[in-house]
Design an enzyme around this catalytic site. Structure first.
Site, PDB file in Angstrom:
ATOM      1  N   GLY A 205       8.768   4.480  -0.353  1.00 25.49           N
ATOM      2  CA  GLY A 205       7.792   3.780   0.469  1.00 25.49           C
ATOM      3  C   GLY A 205       7.810   2.288   0.179  1.00 25.49           C
ATOM      4  O   GLY A 205       8.434   1.828  -0.786  1.00 25.49           O
ATOM      5  N   GLN A 206       7.097   1.508   0.993  1.00 28.19           N
ATOM      6  CA  GLN A 206       7.146   0.060   0.783  1.00 28.19           C
ATOM      7  C   GLN A 206       6.505  -0.344  -0.540  1.00 28.19           C
ATOM      8  O   GLN A 206       6.976  -1.260  -1.214  1.00 28.19           O
ATOM      9  CB  GLN A 206       6.535  -0.695   1.960  1.00 28.19           C
ATOM     10  CG  GLN A 206       5.092  -0.426   2.281  1.00 28.19           C
ATOM     11  CD  GLN A 206       4.578  -1.342   3.406  1.00 28.19           C
ATOM     12  OE1 GLN A 206       5.169  -2.384   3.722  1.00 28.19           O
ATOM     13  NE2 GLN A 206       3.480  -0.949   4.020  1.00 28.19           N
TER      14      GLN A 206
ATOM     15  N   ALA B 298       2.053   8.533  -0.146  1.00 29.90           N
ATOM     16  CA  ALA B 298       0.907   8.761   0.738  1.00 29.90           C
ATOM     17  C   ALA B 298       1.383   9.118   2.135  1.00 29.90           C
ATOM     18  O   ALA B 298       2.488   8.751   2.552  1.00 29.90           O
ATOM     19  CB  ALA B 298       0.019   7.518   0.807  1.00 29.90           C
TER      20      ALA B 298
ATOM     21  N   THR C  40       0.668   8.061   5.663  1.00 30.74           N
ATOM     22  CA  THR C  40       0.038   6.860   6.214  1.00 30.74           C
ATOM     23  C   THR C  40       0.082   6.785   7.737  1.00 30.74           C
ATOM     24  O   THR C  40      -0.285   5.759   8.306  1.00 30.74           O
ATOM     25  CB  THR C  40       0.695   5.595   5.636  1.00 30.74           C
ATOM     26  OG1 THR C  40       2.102   5.619   5.932  1.00 30.74           O
ATOM     27  CG2 THR C  40       0.500   5.513   4.128  1.00 30.74           C
TER      28      THR C  40
ATOM     29  N   TYR D 149      -7.192  10.592   8.701  1.00 30.36           N
ATOM     30  CA  TYR D 149      -6.547   9.863   7.606  1.00 30.36           C
ATOM     31  C   TYR D 149      -7.569   9.471   6.540  1.00 30.36           C
ATOM     32  O   TYR D 149      -7.361   9.708   5.345  1.00 30.36           O
ATOM     33  CB  TYR D 149      -5.837   8.630   8.155  1.00 30.36           C
ATOM     34  CG  TYR D 149      -5.349   7.678   7.101  1.00 30.36           C
ATOM     35  CD1 TYR D 149      -4.300   8.022   6.259  1.00 30.36           C
ATOM     36  CD2 TYR D 149      -5.938   6.421   6.940  1.00 30.36           C
ATOM     37  CE1 TYR D 149      -3.846   7.145   5.278  1.00 30.36           C
ATOM     38  CE2 TYR D 149      -5.487   5.541   5.974  1.00 30.36           C
ATOM     39  CZ  TYR D 149      -4.449   5.904   5.149  1.00 30.36           C
ATOM     40  OH  TYR D 149      -4.010   5.035   4.183  1.00 30.36           O
TER      41      TYR D 149
ATOM     42  N   LYS E  64      -7.851  10.688   2.544  1.00 33.62           N
ATOM     43  CA  LYS E  64      -7.827   9.762   1.406  1.00 33.62           C
ATOM     44  C   LYS E  64      -9.093   9.880   0.554  1.00 33.62           C
ATOM     45  O   LYS E  64      -9.033   9.799  -0.676  1.00 33.62           O
ATOM     46  CB  LYS E  64      -7.644   8.323   1.902  1.00 33.62           C
ATOM     47  CG  LYS E  64      -6.294   8.048   2.548  1.00 33.62           C
ATOM     48  CD  LYS E  64      -5.127   8.255   1.588  1.00 33.62           C
ATOM     49  CE  LYS E  64      -5.028   7.154   0.547  1.00 33.62           C
ATOM     50  NZ  LYS E  64      -3.808   7.303  -0.287  1.00 33.62           N
TER      51      LYS E  64
ATOM     52  N   TRP F 112      -4.626  -3.103   4.902  1.00 34.79           N
ATOM     53  CA  TRP F 112      -3.726  -3.927   5.720  1.00 34.79           C
ATOM     54  C   TRP F 112      -2.457  -4.291   4.933  1.00 34.79           C
ATOM     55  O   TRP F 112      -2.063  -5.453   4.845  1.00 34.79           O
ATOM     56  CB  TRP F 112      -4.447  -5.178   6.202  1.00 34.79           C
ATOM     57  CG  TRP F 112      -5.546  -4.937   7.208  1.00 34.79           C
ATOM     58  CD1 TRP F 112      -6.304  -3.801   7.345  1.00 34.79           C
ATOM     59  CD2 TRP F 112      -6.017  -5.838   8.206  1.00 34.79           C
ATOM     60  NE1 TRP F 112      -7.208  -3.945   8.366  1.00 34.79           N
ATOM     61  CE2 TRP F 112      -7.060  -5.191   8.919  1.00 34.79           C
ATOM     62  CE3 TRP F 112      -5.683  -7.131   8.577  1.00 34.79           C
ATOM     63  CZ2 TRP F 112      -7.752  -5.792   9.969  1.00 34.79           C
ATOM     64  CZ3 TRP F 112      -6.371  -7.738   9.618  1.00 34.79           C
ATOM     65  CH2 TRP F 112      -7.388  -7.077  10.311  1.00 34.79           C
TER      66      TRP F 112
END
Length: 307
Positions: free
Chosen positions: A10-11, A71, A73, A136, A140, A161
């Protein structure tokens, strides 16, 4: 200290590996769904939606610290696939926490502004009343509750964000559209704080250093907000992206960005109108300055220009 990083592809996971801070603090094992990680990093396969497979990885790696950057997302997709979102975001943190509690390990877990109702008039403090408005956010919040009740030493770091120079995110989308179009329409009545994965990684490293004891066993506890400082709208963020991109030479020309309302851009999942998170408790507790969101944007766009 042995550190297990989940979500390596992931990022956020990619930024952790590129940053090098985790590897500098112990033996880093990076986990992804297919086991592929950058060269030079030990990789293992881990599907956190599969409880038995996840427990097997934990037993095999036997980490002192688990950094859960994995996650689900896909905010809109979660509305019709809540079971998968709940497995990844809701149930897995509890599994990690219960395993960690029996081994004396620690867990760092990332959550989101979507756990709040999104109708505040001032930034949400960490102990503000939650009230997710979609699948979502519910998943979480379930993950937060499961980790807190697990008995493990843990940090829950909420952010919002999130974007980076890699992966799929608002910045990358705007740059692509900016090359393709002369005019764009972007929502101007939702407020939040654009936050780079670099800021999240650097804050996380500070937190690890602050709470790791001399025994090299983590002593972690609490919920904090880890975001950049300040706030803007998606329209304001887009305008800033194009300003930076033209200045840095990433884009040859600047498209016109028209402000629109949320009602003009309907989505399956309801977006928070106001999702600014109060990050002061993190800054004060960890003695770590959280820079303005424009600073992070400049750094990311500059890095893209250098590539």
């Amino acid at each position: 200290m042995r550190i297990l990083l989940l979500g390596a592809q992931g990022q956020l996971g990619q930024t952790f590996i590129a940053h090098g801070g985790l590897a500098a603090r112990g033996e880093l094992i990076a986990a992804s769904r297919d086991g592929n990680v950058p060269a030079g990093t030990r990789g293992v396969q881990a599907d956190i939606a599969d409880e038995s497979a996840l427990r097997a990885v934990l037993d095999d790696v036997n980490p002192d610290l688990i950094v859960n950057a994995a996650a689900y997302t896909a905010v809109d997709k979660a509305e019709t696939d809540e079971a998968t979102a709940m497995a990844v975001n809701g149930h897995a943190p509890g599994i990690l926490g219960r395993w960690a509690a029996t081994r004396g390990a620690g867990v760092i877990h990332y959550s989101t502004d979507y756990v709040f109702p999104g109708d505040a008039q001032a930034p949400y403090v960490p102990d503000a009343a939650t009230g997710p408005q979609g699948a979502y956010g519910r998943s979480k919040l379930a993950g937060e509750l499961a980790l807190r009740s697990s008995g493990a030493n843990h940090l829950i770091l909420r952010t919002a964000w999130v974007y980076s120079a890699v992966g799929h995110n608002f910045l990358k989308t705007m740059l692509r559209l900016g090359r393709e179009r002369d005019e764009l329409k972007v929502v101007a009545d939702q407020r939040g704080t654009p936050t780079t994965t670099t800021l999240i990684v650097e804050g996380s490293i500070v937190a690890i250093d602050r709470f790791v004891e001399k025994s090299n066993r983590p002593a972690l506890t609490g919920t904090y907000h880890l975001t950049a400082s300040g706030e803007t709208t998606w329209h304001g963020f887009a305008e800033a992206i194009f300003d930076e991109a033209v200045t840095e030479g990433v884009l040859a020309r600047r498209p016109v960005v028209h402000p629109i309302g949320t009602s003009d851009f309907p989505t399956p999942a309801r977006r928070p109108t106001y999702s600014v998170l109060d990050n002061r408790s993190f800054a004060e507790t960890f003695r770590h300055t959280l820079p303005a969101w424009r600073d992070g944007l400049h750094d990311i766009v500059h890095s893209l220009a250098s590539q």
